[in-house]
Motif scaffolding. Sequence first.
Motif, PDB file in Angstrom:
ATOM      1  N   ASP A  50      -6.934  10.473  56.814  1.00 34.96           N
ATOM      2  CA  ASP A  50      -7.391  10.528  55.427  1.00 34.96           C
ATOM      3  C   ASP A  50      -7.540  11.965  54.952  1.00 34.96           C
ATOM      4  OD1 ASP A  50      -7.421   7.806  55.176  1.00 34.96           O
ATOM      5  OD2 ASP A  50      -9.568   7.581  55.508  1.00 34.96           O
ATOM      6  N   ALA A  51      -7.754  12.894  55.882  1.00 34.36           N
ATOM      7  CA  ALA A  51      -7.839  14.306  55.503  1.00 34.36           C
ATOM      8  C   ALA A  51      -6.528  14.768  54.879  1.00 34.36           C
ATOM      9  CB  ALA A  51      -8.179  15.157  56.724  1.00 34.36           C
ATOM     10  N   PRO A  57      -2.255  12.416  48.106  1.00 34.45           N
ATOM     11  CA  PRO A  57      -2.686  11.009  48.119  1.00 34.45           C
ATOM     12  C   PRO A  57      -1.598   9.994  48.446  1.00 34.45           C
ATOM     13  CG  PRO A  57      -3.676  12.167  46.271  1.00 34.45           C
ATOM     14  CD  PRO A  57      -2.664  13.106  46.869  1.00 34.45           C
ATOM     15  N   ASP A  58      -0.350  10.298  48.117  1.00 36.30           N
ATOM     16  CA  ASP A  58       0.735   9.348  48.361  1.00 36.30           C
ATOM     17  C   ASP A  58       1.424   9.579  49.708  1.00 36.30           C
ATOM     18  OD1 ASP A  58       1.892  11.768  47.741  1.00 36.30           O
ATOM     19  OD2 ASP A  58       3.441  10.925  46.420  1.00 36.30           O
ATOM     20  N   LEU A  59       0.806  10.358  50.587  1.00 34.08           N
ATOM     21  CA  LEU A  59       1.441  10.737  51.847  1.00 34.08           C
ATOM     22  C   LEU A  59       1.642   9.542  52.766  1.00 34.08           C
ATOM     23  CD1 LEU A  59       2.332  13.352  53.429  1.00 34.08           C
ATOM     24  CD2 LEU A  59       0.138  13.175  54.599  1.00 34.08           C
ATOM     25  N   ASP A  60       2.870   9.347  53.221  1.00 34.36           N
ATOM     26  CA  ASP A  60       3.202   8.355  54.245  1.00 34.36           C
ATOM     27  C   ASP A  60       3.252   9.124  55.564  1.00 34.36           C
ATOM     28  OD1 ASP A  60       4.530   6.728  56.100  1.00 34.36           O
ATOM     29  OD2 ASP A  60       5.725   5.734  54.555  1.00 34.36           O
TER      30      ASP A  60
END
Length: 213
Positions: A50-51, A57-60
């Motif tokens: 989550d860091a 925010p949209d990181l896969d």
Amino acid sequence: MIETIVFDVGETITRDDRHWAEWADWLGVPRHTVSALVGAVVAEGRDNADALRLIRPDLDVPAEYRAREAAGYGEHLDETDLYDDVRPALASLRALGVRVIIAGNQTAAVGDLLRALELPADLVVTSAEWDVAKPHQAFFEKVLTAAQAAPEATLYVGDHPANDIYPARAAGLRTAHIRRGPWGHLWADAPDLVAAADWRIDDLHQLATLIAS
């Protein structure tokens, strides 16, 4: 009597410094930013990935791992990533006749890197290689199969209460919490953790003394 000791990886065997520094470089932010955000999500009891999502925010995350690998920035481990007590402590345990296993939530690539270090361990395996991750009980079922010992004769050592200590205890294993890394320090004196851990240690050398006694 403890016959087998199983070790978590991150912040038990290896330092996470390089891991988070490389993520900071890849995402184009100061390393201190990632360190601070890791601390923030730890304090909130959230997943450490989550860091990274607070930055993007949209990181896969799995897809980003693959992109890093393709760009030549894949995972790396060497001797400097190990805590100083790892080799001597594991060697001491094996000299006492203890079966030593390293098993944590890591990628298959990290499994290969750890095995290449030729640590004094009978088995090195990761969650990706087992296709199941902590805190799922199926992970600890595999731990017990690999341990070749009864649950009460198997000790799991880790820094993370929710991923290591609580589920290992639920599976019937003995547990040792190590005060190491952000999780290990932040939650070391939490009442639930104190109640769940058979032992609380500050370094891996203490295990040989515990076993010998």
